[in-house]
Every structure is written in structure tokens, then in C-alpha cells.
Design an enzyme around this catalytic site. Structure first.
Site, PDB file in Angstrom:
ATOM      1  N   CYS A 194     -10.509 -13.824  -2.733  1.00 30.56           N
ATOM      2  CA  CYS A 194     -11.728 -14.273  -3.386  1.00 30.56           C
ATOM      3  C   CYS A 194     -12.810 -13.224  -3.160  1.00 30.56           C
ATOM      4  O   CYS A 194     -12.746 -12.443  -2.215  1.00 30.56           O
ATOM      5  CB  CYS A 194     -12.195 -15.610  -2.821  1.00 30.56           C
ATOM      6  SG  CYS A 194     -10.984 -16.932  -2.966  1.00 30.56           S
ATOM      7  N   ARG A 227     -10.733  -9.807  -7.587  1.00 24.39           N
ATOM      8  CA  ARG A 227     -10.283 -10.559  -6.416  1.00 24.39           C
ATOM      9  C   ARG A 227     -10.052 -12.031  -6.731  1.00 24.39           C
ATOM     10  O   ARG A 227      -9.546 -12.774  -5.893  1.00 24.39           O
ATOM     11  CB  ARG A 227     -11.308 -10.436  -5.287  1.00 24.39           C
ATOM     12  CG  ARG A 227     -11.493  -9.032  -4.767  1.00 24.39           C
ATOM     13  CD  ARG A 227     -12.594  -8.984  -3.719  1.00 24.39           C
ATOM     14  NE  ARG A 227     -12.223  -9.703  -2.513  1.00 24.39           N
ATOM     15  CZ  ARG A 227     -11.644  -9.143  -1.461  1.00 24.39           C
ATOM     16  NH1 ARG A 227     -11.348  -7.862  -1.472  1.00 24.39           N
ATOM     17  NH2 ARG A 227     -11.355  -9.861  -0.403  1.00 24.39           N
ATOM     18  N   TRP A 264     -10.006 -17.164  -6.309  1.00 24.60           N
ATOM     19  CA  TRP A 264      -8.599 -17.435  -6.566  1.00 24.60           C
ATOM     20  C   TRP A 264      -8.313 -18.762  -5.880  1.00 24.60           C
ATOM     21  O   TRP A 264      -8.534 -18.900  -4.667  1.00 24.60           O
ATOM     22  CB  TRP A 264      -7.714 -16.348  -5.971  1.00 24.60           C
ATOM     23  CG  TRP A 264      -6.982 -15.543  -6.991  1.00 24.60           C
ATOM     24  CD1 TRP A 264      -6.811 -15.829  -8.315  1.00 24.60           C
ATOM     25  CD2 TRP A 264      -6.313 -14.301  -6.761  1.00 24.60           C
ATOM     26  NE1 TRP A 264      -6.084 -14.837  -8.922  1.00 24.60           N
ATOM     27  CE2 TRP A 264      -5.769 -13.896  -7.991  1.00 24.60           C
ATOM     28  CE3 TRP A 264      -6.125 -13.512  -5.635  1.00 24.60           C
ATOM     29  CZ2 TRP A 264      -5.036 -12.726  -8.131  1.00 24.60           C
ATOM     30  CZ3 TRP A 264      -5.403 -12.357  -5.775  1.00 24.60           C
ATOM     31  CH2 TRP A 264      -4.864 -11.970  -7.015  1.00 24.60           C
ATOM     32  N   ASN A 286     -13.865 -16.913   2.027  1.00 22.99           N
ATOM     33  CA  ASN A 286     -12.622 -16.250   1.654  1.00 22.99           C
ATOM     34  C   ASN A 286     -11.650 -16.409   2.812  1.00 22.99           C
ATOM     35  O   ASN A 286     -12.027 -16.240   3.967  1.00 22.99           O
ATOM     36  CB  ASN A 286     -12.896 -14.770   1.384  1.00 22.99           C
ATOM     37  CG  ASN A 286     -11.666 -14.023   0.945  1.00 22.99           C
ATOM     38  OD1 ASN A 286     -10.766 -14.602   0.367  1.00 22.99           O
ATOM     39  ND2 ASN A 286     -11.613 -12.735   1.238  1.00 22.99           N
ATOM     40  N   GLY A 287     -10.384 -16.739   2.533  1.00 23.49           N
ATOM     41  CA  GLY A 287      -9.404 -16.872   3.601  1.00 23.49           C
ATOM     42  C   GLY A 287      -9.033 -18.315   3.854  1.00 23.49           C
ATOM     43  O   GLY A 287      -9.051 -19.146   2.943  1.00 23.49           O
ATOM     44  N   GLU A 308      13.867  -3.193   6.228  1.00 27.78           N
ATOM     45  CA  GLU A 308      12.548  -2.811   5.720  1.00 27.78           C
ATOM     46  C   GLU A 308      11.882  -1.784   6.622  1.00 27.78           C
ATOM     47  O   GLU A 308      11.231  -0.848   6.148  1.00 27.78           O
ATOM     48  CB  GLU A 308      11.674  -4.066   5.584  1.00 27.78           C
ATOM     49  CG  GLU A 308      10.195  -3.823   5.322  1.00 27.78           C
ATOM     50  CD  GLU A 308       9.888  -3.114   4.018  1.00 27.78           C
ATOM     51  OE1 GLU A 308       8.711  -2.770   3.801  1.00 27.78           O
ATOM     52  OE2 GLU A 308      10.814  -2.883   3.203  1.00 27.78           O
ATOM     53  N   LYS A 328      10.603   1.896   5.402  1.00 29.74           N
ATOM     54  CA  LYS A 328       9.212   2.348   5.546  1.00 29.74           C
ATOM     55  C   LYS A 328       9.158   3.709   6.243  1.00 29.74           C
ATOM     56  O   LYS A 328       8.409   4.594   5.844  1.00 29.74           O
ATOM     57  CB  LYS A 328       8.404   1.328   6.349  1.00 29.74           C
ATOM     58  CG  LYS A 328       7.934   0.148   5.576  1.00 29.74           C
ATOM     59  CD  LYS A 328       6.842   0.535   4.583  1.00 29.74           C
ATOM     60  CE  LYS A 328       6.705  -0.520   3.506  1.00 29.74           C
ATOM     61  NZ  LYS A 328       7.804  -0.539   2.531  1.00 29.74           N
ATOM     62  N   GLU A 345      10.344   6.389   3.866  1.00 28.15           N
ATOM     63  CA  GLU A 345       9.454   6.585   2.724  1.00 28.15           C
ATOM     64  C   GLU A 345       8.281   7.508   3.041  1.00 28.15           C
ATOM     65  O   GLU A 345       7.935   8.379   2.233  1.00 28.15           O
ATOM     66  CB  GLU A 345       8.891   5.233   2.256  1.00 28.15           C
ATOM     67  CG  GLU A 345       9.827   4.412   1.410  1.00 28.15           C
ATOM     68  CD  GLU A 345       9.170   3.113   0.961  1.00 28.15           C
ATOM     69  OE1 GLU A 345       9.306   2.764  -0.224  1.00 28.15           O
ATOM     70  OE2 GLU A 345       8.522   2.435   1.789  1.00 28.15           O
ATOM     71  N   HIS A 375      30.669  -1.567  14.933  1.00 26.14           N
ATOM     72  CA  HIS A 375      31.665  -1.323  13.883  1.00 26.14           C
ATOM     73  C   HIS A 375      31.463   0.039  13.217  1.00 26.14           C
ATOM     74  O   HIS A 375      31.821   0.203  12.048  1.00 26.14           O
ATOM     75  CB  HIS A 375      31.619  -2.444  12.837  1.00 26.14           C
ATOM     76  CG  HIS A 375      32.097  -3.761  13.349  1.00 26.14           C
ATOM     77  ND1 HIS A 375      33.428  -4.056  13.536  1.00 26.14           N
ATOM     78  CD2 HIS A 375      31.408  -4.862  13.755  1.00 26.14           C
ATOM     79  CE1 HIS A 375      33.553  -5.288  14.004  1.00 26.14           C
ATOM     80  NE2 HIS A 375      32.337  -5.795  14.155  1.00 26.14           N
TER      81      HIS A 375
END
Length: 607
Positions: free
Chosen positions: A2, A27, A74, A98-99, A479, A483, A486, A502
């Protein structure tokens, strides 16, 4: 997210606020509102929809005053109605927020028992009533803030306007961003520096837990204990790109720190605050008819999908398959009648996922898009949309979009399992409560990153890095390795910890570093054996765990990162944070282009 704006001006406040809210409309644009103080009286105007709807209302019913607060929303707690639009008013107090106030339900029950009547379904309204209650018994605005702030748990930012106080704004932040702008006899506050850009270059960023009193003549800041503190003043750059970063070095860093806010907004776009259960989108609403869920994704979104497979099967009680978008069309997948395809993509434009979605539709599957951009191609071609509310993500390496995807998928799995009778009411409530607590725990995890610096130095010296996890931690290991590759260009691989013996264990020696993603869940004992195997072969170990895990295995690790305690089912969202930080801080130390790593693009729109 927001958008928040507040002003103490020498000129009429409404034109300034409308202009600033226009810059913040990215936002949120579900509803919008303003409040001003004029001749001691508090007045407000609110409208459902975009800023243009409020503009038309103000033409019919103008507002006067030199002091005001504004908000573009939002929808989080409660649908985007006028009643749920900000500012929220209680007596002399108006609040824009906001939050998430994590303990809003407890505070609401307390206030209701004391005779308070609520007008909205939002968590924000409890702040207005708490402050107004203190004012009614004789507290000053300063005293009221000092009393109320310690009672609020969560990740939030808010600004307060009080009737009779035309030279005062109160502002506070905990995890959610908030910037204060300083002018000549004027003061401003906004969600980010973009809102303040044309008004002033002098910016103060509140630290986590700070609250502030804004007067036209001075700004006073207080820490979480109510002690007066000094925060540095920054001179913002002219570059809109730099201003978008606030006081962060890179977009990726900012977006890592945006996550409490992004998760809170995504969660409450998914979860109905009245029932505490998600409203299932059309492809999933007939839960007992769904025979199988197939999730299609690529890159980081694929690891969110892999995590969701555990959730849909263990919590949702439904068969779930996850496919790489690029591979899905290359094999003869068996898709049953009454199956549902979920396409997961931050941008909603990933070509491989779009083509995979179309392939799924050719088998008469119902389709759901989980995207961050509602107008995207994948969203338009799906039967229904589930939006993550992460806001724009500029760093190529996804951070807040990933954890927002995890949040939405878990919320969906909980709702699905509850509707199918696979989990009881008490289990659904336990899981939703745990989700509500994620933003504040991430904020705690982000408070001190100095503990990562020694780890970074080790990462820069090793030949190979291996991330290991079991169960729900396995996709986070994948992930983490992605990262690191990347943005640092260091070789890294992620494995299910049980697969180590294995084959990959052949690569473990003194030149290897192993990162264990290991909350102290039911699989923690098995992770302990993996640590022993690595140490026996000369490998160095970084342990990401909680207090209990640290007590059991911390002394056996070369480096230890202790995270807040959290329910095991929710742990992947929290444990994404340290793997992001390790990659980011290592890339900074190495000097790579963090936001635009070589050979990569934000959205892959070619095959």
C-alpha cells in the site's frame, strides 16, 4: 503493498497528497483515501477503486487543510470497499497503514469487550482505537504513541493525524518501509522516496521499531523503547532509479528487506480475515472434484512449486506433480479428467511457462495463474488468477517474488485441505497463525547481517558449494544454490540431503563447503548424520537452524546462523532469507553486478 503519504504544509494539502499518491499508485489501487485537519476538525474522503475515483469525489466534496494523510490500498484485511479503505478514524485519530498488525485479533477482542464498535474488517482500525482510547483518558499524542507501540506485533508502517493537532503527524515503522522528508517549514512522510521526490531531497529513514513526531519546525525520532534517538539525514540523488532503491546499495538488497511487507500483503490477499481461510479460486473451488494438481514453473518459481508439492499433498490431501515448464511439453504427460494446472511465474510472461500452460489447456485442464502482474499473458490465458502482492521486482535474481509465491501457495494448500476435510479446524488455524507470524520473524532475521561476513570470506575461497536440505528444506537448498550461481558465478549445487551418499559425497574435501538448511523439525536427526559425513571428509559446514538445532549441533559447525523459531510447515519461507543474504553479500564482496548478472534477464521470453 500500500502507498502512504503524509504532509505538514504551508499550502493546501490535498493537491500535494493527490500528486504523491499518483506516484505511489503502483503500490496499490483497490481503494484510496485522504484525511485532513482544518480549524481543528478531522475530515476524510474515501473511494473504492483507483485515484481517479477519489478525484471525482473531491470535486463534489472538497477538503481543506494544510495537514493531511493519504493512502492507496492493495486490499489485505477485508475486501476493497469504502468501509475498509484508509484512513481509518476513531474519535480524534485517523490512521493510514501498510503491512500487518499480527496480533490484531487479540487487540480487537480486547477493544470490543470494552465497548468499542468497529466499522471495518481491517487490522488498521485497532491502531486508531488504541490511540484514541489513550487520548480520551488524558494522554498526550506522544504519550499515546509510547503506550501503544509496544503492544503492536507484526510488520507495519503507519502515519497518524489527530484532530486539534494541525502541526503534528505521528509515524512508525516495523519491517515495512517509511521515509521522512524534511523541508523549509514543512515535513513529509511516505512509503518510499518516490513519493517525496519532487518535494525534498532531504530524507530520514526510520530504523526498524522507530516511531517519530513530525512538526513543521522539527522531527523527533524514538526507538522501540521510546528513547529519543538521532537518525542520519540522506541527500537523495536525482536518479529515479537510485531513489527507487532508497538507502540500499542495490535493488536486490532492497527487495530482500521488502519481504516482510510483500509477504504480509500477499498473505492477506489470500486469507479472508473473517474466516482465516483462503477463498479458493474458481479452478479449485469444487475441491472434491479435483483429481490432481499439476504445477508448471521455471527457475526460482520452480522451487516454489516444488515446496508447494509437499504442502498440497500433506496438507491439501491431493495428488500433486511439479514440472519444469520447458520439459512439460517434451514428454507425454498423463493429465486426468478434473485436473488443475497452476502456472507459477513472477512476470507472467515466461514463454516456456506460457506454452506449457497452453499445452495443459489442450488436455482440458482447469487453469490457475499465480503471478505478480495481473495484466500478464499467463494471467490473461488462465481461468483464474491468484496474485502475489510483492510489488515491482527489479533485481534479476528473484527474492520477494519467491517468498510471496510460497506464501500464496501455502495459503492455497491450507484452504484446499480444510475444504476437503484433510485437516481439522484447529490445524488450519495453527497454520494460518504461523503464516501471520512470518513477516515479523523475517524482520528479526534481517536485523543483523554481520554474522554472515565470516561465511562470505569462506565462500570466496572454496571450489565447490553444496546446499543440502530434507523434506520442505530441500527446495530451499536448490534455491540457495541457484542464487549463489546467478549472482556470484561460484559453482554451487543443491541436493536432497539423503542423496549425498549416492554420488555427490565423492566431491567433498577440504576445498568444499556445505550449507545445511536445517530447522529442528522431524528430519533434523538425519541432517546430523549428513554433517558428520561432511566433516569426516574435511568439508566445512554452515548450519542454518533455530535455537534448538543450534544447541544440538551448533558446536560441530564451522559457521552457525540461528533463525527465529517457526512452525515446521512454514519454515521454507523464513529459511529463504539466509540463502538470499549469503548470495547477495558474497556477490557484493566479489564485486559482481548484483542487479543485472551476466547472461541473465528478468523474464525469459524466448525458448
Amino acid at each position: 503493498m500500500c502507498g502512504i503519504f503524509g504532509v505538514l504544509s504551508a499550502d493546501p494539502a490535498v493537491p500535494l497528497m493527490m500528486d504523491a499518491l499518483g506516484r505511489l499508485e503502483y503500490r496499490g489501487y483497490d481503494s484510496v483515501g485522504l484525511a485532513t485537519v482544518f480549524e481543528g476538525k478531522l475530515s476524510r474522503r474515501r473511494a473504492a477503486g483507483k485515484l481517479s475515483a477519489l478525484q471525482k469525489l473531491l470535486e463534489r466534496e472538497p477538503l481543506q487543510g494544510l495537514s493531511g494523510i493519504g493512502h492507496t490500498r492493495w486490499a489485505t484485511h477485508g475486501p476493497p470497499t469504502i468501509e475498509n479503505s484508509h484512513p481509518h478514524v476513531a474519535g480524534r485519530v485517523a490512521v493510514v497503514h501498510n503491512g500487518i498488525i499480527e496480533n490484531h485479533a487479540i487487540l480487537r477482542a480486547e477493544l470490543s469487550a470494552a465497548g468499542v464498535t468497529f466499522e471495518s474488517a481491517t487490522d488498521t482500525e485497532v491502531v486508531a482505537h488504541l490511540l484514541n482510547r489513550e487520548l480520551l483518558v488524558g494522554a498526550t499524542p506522544h504519550e499515546a504513541m509510547a503506550l501503544v507501540m509496544p503492544r503492536l506485533i507484526g510488520a507495519f508502517a503507519f502515519v497518524v493525524l489527530i484532530a486539534g493537532e494541525e502541526d503534528l503527524l505521528l509515524a512508525a515503522r516495523k519491517a515495512s518501509p517509511l521515509a521522512i522528508g524534511i523541508g523549509d517549514g514543512v515535513a513529509y512522510v511516505g512509503s518510499d522516496a518516490v513519493a517525496l521526490a519532487p518535494l525534498t531531497r532531504r530524507i530520514i529513514y526510520l530504523d526498524d521499531g522507530d516511531w517519530a513526531e513530525l512538526l513543521r519546525s522539527r522531527i523527533s525520532v524514538f526507538d522501540c523503547h521510546g528513547v529519543a534517538v538521532s537518525r542520519p539525514e540522506y541527500l537523495s540523488t536525482v536518479s529515479s532509479g537510485m531513489m527507487g532503491k532508497g538507502n540500499f546499495r542495490h535493488f536486490m538488497e532492497k527487495e530482500i528487506y521488502d519481504q516482510p511487507e510483500a509477504i504480509a500483503h500477499t498473505l492477506h490477499a489470500v486469507i479472508d480475515p473473517g474466516t482465516w481461510i483462503a477463498a479458493l479460486p474458481a479452478p479449485l473451488d469444487n475441491v472434491n472434484a479435483v483429481s490432481k494438481i499439476t504445477i508448471l514453473a521455471a527457475g526460482t518459481s520452480f522451487y516454489a512449486a516444488l515446496t508447494a508439492r509437499y504442502w498440497f499433498e500433506s496438507i491439501g490431501g491431493v495428488a500433486c506433480e511439479v514440472d519444469l515448464s520447458s520439459e512439460f511439453r517434451e514428454r507425454k504427460a498423463v493429465l486426468p479428467d478434473e485436473g488443475v494446472v497452476i502456472a507459477v511465474s513472477q512476470s507472467g510472461e515466461s514463454l516456456d511457462t506460457l506454452l506449457a500452460l497452453r499445452h495443459g489447456k489442450s488436455f482440458y485442464q482447469k487453469t490457475l495463474a499465480l503471478v505478480n502482474v495481473p495484466e500478464s499473458s499467463i494471467a490473461r490465458e488462465s481461468d483464474a488468477i491468484l496474485l502475489t502482492r510483492a510489488g515491482p521486482e527489479f533485481g534479476v535474481a528473484s527474492t520477494k517474488a519467491f517468498t510471496a509465491q510460497l506464501t500464496a501457495l501455502l495459503g492455497l494448500a491450507i484452504a484446499f485441505g480444510w475444504a476437503r476435510g484433510n485437516i481439522k479446524d484447529c490445524d488450519a488455524l495453527r497454520l494460518i497463525t504461523a503464516l501471520e507470524g512470518v513477516p515479523s520473524r523475517i524482520a528479526r532475521a534481517l536485523k543483523d547481517v554481520s554474522k554472515y561476513q565470516k561465511i562470505v570470506h569462506d565462500l570466496l575461497r572454496v571450489r565447490d558449494v553444496f546446499y543440502l536440505g530434507r523434506g520442505l528444506s530441500y527446495p530451499i537448498a536448490l534455491e540457495g544454490a541457484l542464487k549463489l550461481k546467478e549472482i556470484t558465478y561460484i559453482h554451487a549445487e543443491g541436493y536432497a540431503a539423503g542423496e549425498m551418499k549416492h554420488g555427490p559425497i565423492a566431491l567433498i574435501d577440504e576445498h568444499a563447503l556445505v550449507i545445511l538448511v536445517a530447522p529442528s523439525d522431524g528430519l533434523f536427526g538425519k541432517i546430523a548424520s549428513n554433517m558428520s559425513e561432511v566433516r569426516a571428509r574435511g568439508g566445512r559446514v554452515i548450519l542454518l537452524t533455530d535455537a534448538k538445532g543450534a544447541e544440538e549441533l551448533g558446536t560441530a559447525a564451522d559457521h552457525l546462523v540461528v533463525l527465529p523459531d517457526i512452525q515446521p510447515e512454514v519454515s521454507p519461507i523464513l529459511y529463504a532469507i539466509p540463502v538470499q543474504l549469503l548470495a547477495y553479500l558474497t556477490a557484493v564482496e566479489k564485486g559482481t553486478d548484483v542487479d543485472q548478472p551476466r547472461n541473465l534477464a528478468k523474464s525469459v521470453t524466448v525458448e
